[in-house]
Design a protein around this motif. Structure first.
Motif, short mmCIF file in Angstrom:
data_model
loop_
_atom_site.label_atom_id
_atom_site.label_comp_id
_atom_site.label_asym_id
_atom_site.label_seq_id
_atom_site.Cartn_x
_atom_site.Cartn_y
_atom_site.Cartn_z
N UNK A 55 79.02 29.83 -15.80
CA UNK A 55 77.65 30.13 -15.38
C UNK A 55 76.65 29.56 -16.38
N UNK A 56 75.71 30.40 -16.84
CA UNK A 56 74.66 29.93 -17.74
C UNK A 56 75.10 29.73 -19.17
N UNK A 57 74.12 29.51 -20.04
CA UNK A 57 74.38 29.08 -21.42
C UNK A 57 74.59 30.21 -22.41
N UNK A 58 74.29 31.46 -22.03
CA UNK A 58 74.23 32.56 -22.99
C UNK A 58 75.53 32.72 -23.77
N UNK A 59 76.65 32.79 -23.09
CA UNK A 59 77.91 33.08 -23.78
C UNK A 59 78.30 31.97 -24.75
N UNK A 60 77.97 30.74 -24.41
CA UNK A 60 78.25 29.64 -25.32
C UNK A 60 77.36 29.64 -26.54
N UNK A 61 76.08 29.92 -26.34
CA UNK A 61 75.13 29.94 -27.45
C UNK A 61 75.44 31.07 -28.42
#
Length: 210
Positions: free
Chosen positions: A45-51
């Motif tokens: 999905x979005x970028x939160x978990x990677x960041x």
């Protein structure tokens, strides 16, 4: 908040899909990953978990079916993180998570991971694209088959004595009957040889470990 108040305060309305909670992400990483441990996210999905992973010096590989989403994630990570070392910067791959092992191999992602962490599609509760490979477009039996295939391949890359953490809640069918999605998620992991060790009082997270 009401729509009128949002407009008065200059607050933009949310998109049709939800944004993952960074605080929950950080707590999960700190509780269930080892220091510097690699994280595999089969439904990025979005970028939160990677960041958040990069901020904690935990290498992260997330996969998503939508190339447009991955491009947006990469741009957002650059804005937030700047020029981070390649071994710490989050990495996203594009592909069908039911074919996760093939996707990882094609992108040169080698080795096992110290944590599997994700928030999967809740069947058709949110439909993310019109791609027929998108499991949010499938009827529930098909969805479960594809869901279990993705989990199986993610768990195959998980080291022994490590955790897999999925953030899930129950969902209703078109008649308003609960589907037992939490139970089906636990079943998917136990079929891969993992053991359920912890379930929080909140119905939205369950954790399994080898």
């Amino acid at each position: 908040l009401g729509d009128v108040y949002k407009r008065q305060q200059g607050i933009q309305a949310m998109a049709t899909t939800s944004i993952f909670d960074p605080v929950l992400t950080e707590l999960s990483y700190r509780w269930f990953n080892i220091e510097g441990g690699r994280i595999l996210d089969p439904f990025a999905g979005g970028s939160v978990r990677g960041i958040v992973a990069a901020k904690l010096n935990m290498p992260y590989v997330g996969n998503d079916l939508r190339e447009k989403q991955v491009v947006a994630n990469i741009e957002n990570a650059k804005e937030v993180l700047g020029n981070m070392p390649a071994d710490i910067a989050p990495r996203w791959t594009v592909g069908d998570s039911t074919q996760l092992e093939d996707v990882l191999q094609k992108n040169g992602v080698t080795g096992d991971f110290d944590m599997v962490f994700s928030c999967p599609p809740y069947a058709d509760l949110e439909v993310y694209s019109n791609d027929p490979r998108d499991i949010s477009n499938m009827d529930y039996p098909q969805f479960l088959e594809a869901y279990k295939a993705a989990i199986k391949q993610a768990c195959a890359r998980l080291k022994n004595n490590r955790f897999a953490v999925f953030v899930v809640g129950d969902i209703r069918d078109k008649k308003g009957i609960y589907r037992n999605f939490i139970g089906h998620t636990i079943e998917a992991f136990t079929e891969c040889g993992l053991c359920l060790l912890y379930t929080s009082p909140s119905p939205r997270d369950s954790t399994s470990s080898r």
